[in-house]
Structure formats: C-alpha cells, structure tokens
Design an enzyme around this catalytic site. Structure first.
Site, PDB file in Angstrom:
ATOM      1  N   LEU A   1      11.824 -39.660   4.222  1.00  0.00           N
ATOM      2  CA  LEU A   1      11.569 -38.577   4.726  1.00  0.00           C
ATOM      3  C   LEU A   1      10.026 -38.279   4.259  1.00  0.00           C
ATOM      4  CD1 LEU A   1      12.425 -36.179   6.709  1.00  0.00           C
ATOM      5  CD2 LEU A   1      13.184 -34.950   4.617  1.00  0.00           C
TER       6      LEU A   1
ATOM      7  N   CYS B   1      -2.586  -3.423   7.239  1.00  0.00           N
ATOM      8  CA  CYS B   1      -2.257  -3.538   8.372  1.00  0.00           C
ATOM      9  C   CYS B   1      -2.634  -2.395   9.407  1.00  0.00           C
ATOM     10  CB  CYS B   1      -0.735  -3.828   8.538  1.00  0.00           C
ATOM     11  SG  CYS B   1       0.327  -2.467   8.086  1.00  0.00           S
TER      12      CYS B   1
ATOM     13  N   ARG C   1      17.403 -22.466 -10.296  1.00  0.00           N
ATOM     14  CA  ARG C   1      18.211 -22.254 -11.383  1.00  0.00           C
ATOM     15  C   ARG C   1      17.406 -21.461 -12.482  1.00  0.00           C
ATOM     16  NH1 ARG C   1      20.364 -27.172  -9.222  1.00  0.00           N
ATOM     17  NH2 ARG C   1      19.535 -28.395 -10.852  1.00  0.00           N
TER      18      ARG C   1
ATOM     19  N   ASP D   1      22.741 -38.462  -4.480  1.00  0.00           N
ATOM     20  CA  ASP D   1      22.494 -37.476  -5.381  1.00  0.00           C
ATOM     21  C   ASP D   1      23.376 -36.086  -5.190  1.00  0.00           C
ATOM     22  OD1 ASP D   1      20.430 -39.066  -6.535  1.00  0.00           O
ATOM     23  OD2 ASP D   1      18.923 -37.844  -5.644  1.00  0.00           O
TER      24      ASP D   1
ATOM     25  N   CYS E   1      -0.291   0.494   7.609  1.00  0.00           N
ATOM     26  CA  CYS E   1      -0.598   1.196   6.243  1.00  0.00           C
ATOM     27  C   CYS E   1      -1.882   2.021   6.348  1.00  0.00           C
ATOM     28  CB  CYS E   1      -0.642  -0.059   5.394  1.00  0.00           C
ATOM     29  SG  CYS E   1       0.655  -0.966   4.904  1.00  0.00           S
TER      30      CYS E   1
ATOM     31  N   ARG F   1      10.508 -24.257  -6.226  1.00  0.00           N
ATOM     32  CA  ARG F   1      11.299 -23.810  -5.264  1.00  0.00           C
ATOM     33  C   ARG F   1      11.520 -22.333  -5.144  1.00  0.00           C
ATOM     34  NH1 ARG F   1      17.003 -27.214  -7.057  1.00  0.00           N
ATOM     35  NH2 ARG F   1      16.288 -29.459  -6.449  1.00  0.00           N
TER      36      ARG F   1
ATOM     37  N   GLU G   1       0.792  -1.239   0.011  1.00  0.00           N
ATOM     38  CA  GLU G   1       0.097   0.010  -0.005  1.00  0.00           C
ATOM     39  C   GLU G   1       0.969   1.154  -0.193  1.00  0.00           C
ATOM     40  OE1 GLU G   1      -2.312  -3.072   2.838  1.00  0.00           O
ATOM     41  OE2 GLU G   1      -0.029  -2.537   2.085  1.00  0.00           O
TER      42      GLU G   1
ATOM     43  N   GLU H   1      11.605 -32.221  -0.787  1.00  0.00           N
ATOM     44  CA  GLU H   1      11.925 -32.938  -2.055  1.00  0.00           C
ATOM     45  C   GLU H   1      12.348 -34.398  -2.009  1.00  0.00           C
ATOM     46  OE1 GLU H   1      13.878 -31.127  -5.035  1.00  0.00           O
ATOM     47  OE2 GLU H   1      13.078 -29.016  -4.645  1.00  0.00           O
TER      48      GLU H   1
END
Length: 370
Positions: A298, A86, A218, A211, A95, A195, A64, A293
């Site tokens: 997990l 807010c 990227r 890995d 704001c 991501r 704002e 990921e």
C-alpha cells in the site's frame, strides 16, 4: 534612529509572542476539529491577555468567539489569531460580526484563509468597519500547522502522511513478515502522537492479517481516537479483529464477507480501484488527513503515484538483509537522476531510533511499474 529601531523591534516581539500563544492554543484542537482548521485566539489590552480560546470541536464555537466570551468587555482591545476570521454563516455565525460588535480596534492574523468561502473577505469586512488589520505574522508556522486543512479545502482530498518503521537497509519486515518491533518504545510513543494529529489511520488488509493491530491512540492524555481505515480490495478480512474493539473502522472492500455493525462502515470498491479514487471518496466524507501506516504494498502504491504529501521515516539500528521485505518495488527509476527526491524538514532521536520528516521535492516525477 537606533531608538526607533529598538521600539519597532520590541513591538514586533510582542506581536510574535501573542501569535505564538495563539498557535499553541490552536494545536489543542488537533483531531477533534477536522475537517475545520486549527485556530487559536488571544485578546490583549494594554499588553495583557484578558481572554484566550481555541476551536475545540467540529461544529463548536470558533476560537475568536471562545476568546471574546472569556475576555468579557473587549472594547479597544487587540485580537491575535493564527488564521483570518471567518465572514460567512456555517455551522456557527460569522466571527467577524462578533469581533465588530465587541469593539475590537485591531486584529493581527497570521494569514489569509484559503477557504473559497472566505479568502480575504473577513479582512475586508473588518477594515470596512474601521478595524486595523495586520496580516502575515508567523505565516510560515501558521501554514505548517494547518497544512492538512489547506490541501483539503482547496482540492477536497485528504492530506496523506506516510509513517514507516525501517531498518537501516530500508526494510519494513523480516523475511517471514515479522515487524514487531523494528523500533523501540520511544519511537512507538511518537507514532501515537502522530495518530492523534490525523483524522484517520490507513492500513492494508495484509497488515491487519499479519499484525492484528488496534490502530488506536494510546496516550494517557488523549481523549481523541482517529478513524481506522482498512483497504481490503481482495476481500480478505473476516472474523474477530482488534480493529473493531475501539472507535470507528471503515473497510474499503470488494466483497461482503460479513456485515459491519455501527459505528463501523463498509465501502464497496473494485479489486483494481486506484488510490486516487479512494482518496476522493474519503474527501467526500469530509476526511481531511490520513496517516498511512502500512503495509509495504500500500505504501509503495501511494508513493509511486505521487500521493504522499509528507513522510515520517523511523530508522532503527538494525539490518534485515536481502530477504527482508521492502516497500519500493513499484518505484523504478532508470538512473540516479530519476530517483524520487525528498527534502529533509526535521529530524529527532527517540531512544536508539532516528525519525526524519521529509517532503517530496516540488515537481517530482515518480517512476513506477504500470
């Protein structure tokens, strides 16, 4: 009667157009503003935009303020914003004070801010100042945009998205553990966009060892790098790894094999520390969203405990067979009626792969091994 309906319809379409613009602007702050919400704002006078802005970074001016500063003289204008302005002093002034001083005579917002420090107080303050306030325009879209913030601000725990690349028979890796690459380049590019929308990326130590991933974003146009979070309860990670090369990495480990140099951080955990406790600790560190990921253990741990808020499942046209590695060993319903049920929200094709976006059905009980 028909003319009145047409006029009202045209006015509603104009309002939606400006709120839609605010939503588009808000998304530009993805990643950089967390744990604050994504907010965009548009200042309009006589049907024309005279100023627009968005919340660009945590601790910086709110949307704002950005929009009003760009608009200049705003007396008599309408402010469109995707979240209630807010009304409290935080890292920046309220704001609502700026809106009132600017002479805005109408505010249109998508929804009330669930933050307990605001929760309708901003709307009340504006109305008490004689400003007309309309609430509820494109609320569903606004709620979806800030779903991570809403969970965090109400429960102080991060919103958990799970990303998995799967064969058609539900395997995440071949028998030897290889998984690069189940999906094609188009799907992998979409993962980088995911991501960018999350504050942190979480993997287990097995994924790091197998890995050696960078876990970075990227995209050519991206200037934001999410935090990397590694769960290493068994104290398995050591030595040179690509996760140290760019950005910041947090390791939750049960030991002290090595000393981490800033900006990386080491968090001590017990070998059997539950995911709920790790999420609680991340919330205390103001982490509002994570993209989980891997790996399979997990992912299964989080799913079995009902901790996944959203699923991004990429299906590749491959079959890895009975000896391929899965992720559902900890989910064990007795019969089909007890199966974990997901609701399809959307689906898209990326090259030869298909991504399905799912939410758990409300009240869903997950059956797991204890």
């Amino acid at each position: 009667m028909g003319l009145i309906f047409f006029i009202r319809y045209r006015e509603a379409r104009k309002i939606q157009k400006f709120i839609q613009r605010a939503l588009v602007l808000a998304e530009r702050g993805k990643g950089a503003v967390a744990p604050n919400p994504l907010v965009g704002a548009v200042v309009v006078r006589e049907g024309k935009i005279i100023g627009e802005g968005w919340h660009r970074k945590y601790g910086g001016p709110h949307a704002e303020i950005d929009a009003l500063n760009k608009a200049g003289e705003s007396r008599g204008a309408t402010l469109y914003v995707n979240l209630e302005p807010c009304s409290h002093q935080g890292k920046t002034p309220p704001c609502t004070d700026k809106i009132i001083k600017a002479g805005i005579n109408r505010v249109v917002c998508s929804m009330v801010d669930p933050n307990p420090k605001i929760a309708g107080r901003g709307i009340v303050q504006l109305r008490q100042a004689g400003i007309e306030v309309e609430v509820g325009v494109m609320e569903e879209e606004a709620r979806l945009l800030n779903e991570a913030f809403f969970k965090y601000i109400q429960g102080q725990k991060p919103f958990v998205s799970l990303k998995l690349a799967l064969s058609l028979d539900g395997k995440i890796a071949a028998e030897d553990g290889s998984s690069n690459w189940i999906t094609g380049p188009e799907a992998r590019e979409e993962v980088h966009r995911l991501r960018e929308k999350h504050q942190g990326i979480m993997v287990g130590s097995g994924t790091v060892l197998a890995d050696d991933p960078r876990l970075n974003c990227r995209l050519d146009e991206s200037s934001y790098q999410p935090l990397k979070i590694v769960i290493d309860r068994g104290n398995r990670i050591s030595g040179e790894r690509k996760i140290w090369e760019q950005g910041e990495t947090w390791v939750f480990s049960s030991g002290k094999k090595f000393q981490l140099k800033p900006p990386h951080r080491l968090f001590q955990v017990k070998k059997n520390e539950a995911p709920e406790e790790i999420l609680y600790r991340l919330g205390k560190e103001k982490i509002s969203s994570i993209l989980l990921e891997g790996g399979g253990e997990l992912a299964g741990d989080f799913i079995s405990r009902g901790l996944v808020d959203k699923f991004f499942l990429f299906f590749a046209p491959k079959i890895l067979g009975g000896k391929g590695r899965g992720f559902t060993d900890k989910i064990n319903p007795v019969n089909i009626s007890e199966a974990l049920k997901l609701k399809l929200f959307s689906h898209r094709r990326f090259g030869e792969d298909i991504m399905g976006v799912y939410y758990p059905e409300e009240g869903e009980n997950v059956h797991r091994d204890n």
